[in-house]
Scaffold this active site. Structure first.
Site, PDB file in Angstrom:
ATOM      1  N   HIS A   1       0.883  -1.166   0.000  1.00 12.40           N
ATOM      2  CA  HIS A   1       0.000   0.000   0.000  1.00 12.40           C
ATOM      3  C   HIS A   1       0.914   1.207   0.000  1.00 12.40           C
ATOM      4  O   HIS A   1       2.017   1.171   0.565  1.00 12.40           O
ATOM      5  CB  HIS A   1      -0.890   0.004   1.247  1.00 12.40           C
ATOM      6  CG  HIS A   1      -1.604   1.303   1.458  1.00 12.40           C
ATOM      7  ND1 HIS A   1      -2.642   1.725   0.655  1.00 12.40           N
ATOM      8  CD2 HIS A   1      -1.407   2.293   2.375  1.00 12.40           C
ATOM      9  CE1 HIS A   1      -3.072   2.894   1.073  1.00 12.40           C
ATOM     10  NE2 HIS A   1      -2.343   3.273   2.117  1.00 12.40           N
TER      11      HIS A   1
ATOM     12  N   CYS B   1      -4.224   2.076  -4.973  1.00  8.37           N
ATOM     13  CA  CYS B   1      -3.533   3.184  -4.316  1.00  8.37           C
ATOM     14  C   CYS B   1      -2.173   3.467  -4.948  1.00  8.37           C
ATOM     15  O   CYS B   1      -1.720   4.626  -5.003  1.00  8.37           O
ATOM     16  CB  CYS B   1      -3.368   2.885  -2.827  1.00  8.37           C
ATOM     17  SG  CYS B   1      -2.490   1.326  -2.499  1.00  8.37           S
TER      18      CYS B   1
END
Length: 276
Positions: free
Chosen positions: A32, A102
């Protein structure tokens, strides 16, 4: 003339799986990421673009920070870039774990401000998994691994207005109560932390389902990555064996030719001796 201010951009990188300790060594990993500018981290998940406290994505382990560079300008240029992304490929309903996650957002924001991309290894597993994304259920691809349903309030980047993110769990609750019931945000908690627990959040089943979905996708991606690495290793090994086999065959041919030459010389010498 007056020199324009420069603003630094950082990439905050997180681990989503303990497997990263091994995958990171070969340029892979379940990551992430968020872009940190002026003490605020900008990221993308189910519901759109969000701003959060830096280095505090729950459910993910902070790995490190990479300085990407500095752009000319400040908040005005940043808000313009965020608005363009929000109204482009990174709207509230555009999240996809494989094709628009993301890391794709971090790469897009970095490119808009710096004309520089993030390191390729950050999102390499998603690029590999894209080849089999058609085999995965749509619901699994639309759930962000960092974030989840919950109560509280949050803030969408570039605006001071509160937001409500439609998720499977919140839509079910809304249908059960009233069509006019307010939806709960995905990002919640003090300081707009991603996925912070709340007393008003629903019990167990939805969160567990989302976690299981993410784990299932990670397992599939890991399998694809493992297969790709194994195939590359096997190809390299086969190439070495073929090269070795070719070299051995060439040596055998040279040996046979040398033996034939020596035999011909011996016969010639023998015939010459008889004639003399």
């Amino acid at each position: 003339g007056r020199t324009r201010m420069k603003t630094k951009i950082f990439l905050n990188l997180y681990d989503l799986s303990p497997a990263n300790d091994y995958l990171y060594q070969v340029g892979l990993g379940f990551h992430h990421s968020g872009i940190e500018i002026n003490g605020t981290e900008y990221t993308f998940a189910t519901g759109g673009i969000f701003e959060t406290p830096p280095k505090q994505a729950p459910g993910a382990r902070f790995r490190g920070q990479i300085e990407l560079g500095s752009y000319d300008g400040g908040m005005q240029e940043l808000n313009q870039a965020l608005d363009e992304l929000r109204h482009g490929d990174f709207g509230p309903n555009n999240y996809n774990l494989i094709q628009r996650n993301c890391n794709h957002f971090a790469n897009a924001l970095s490119w808009k401000l710096l004309r520089q991309r993030i390191p390729p290894y950050v999102n390499r597993l998603a690029d590999i998994g894209n080849c089999c994304s058609c085999l995965l259920p749509k619901a699994m691809l639309e759930d962000a691994p960092v974030g989840g349903s919950g109560g509280g309030s949050g803030q969408q980047s570039g605006s001071t207005r509160s937001f409500a993110v439609p998720t499977n769990a919140t839509m079910q609750r809304a249908g059960a109560s009233s069509s006019n019931a307010p939806r709960q945000p995905t990002f919640s908690g003090k300081g707009h932390t991603l996925g912070a627990p709340s007393s008003s959040s629903p019990s167990g089943s939805s969160a567990t389902s989302s976690s299981n979905n993410s784990s299932s996708i990670f397992s599939k991606l890991a399998s694809v990555a493992s297969t790709t690495i194994s195939a590359a290793t096997a190809s390299s090994s086969a190439g070495n064996q073929a090269s070795s086999s070719s070299s051995s065959s060439q040596e055998n041919l040279m040996d046979r030719r040398e033996k034939a030459r020596k035999a011909a010389l011996a016969r010639l010498e023998k015939n010459s001796n008889k004639q003399s």
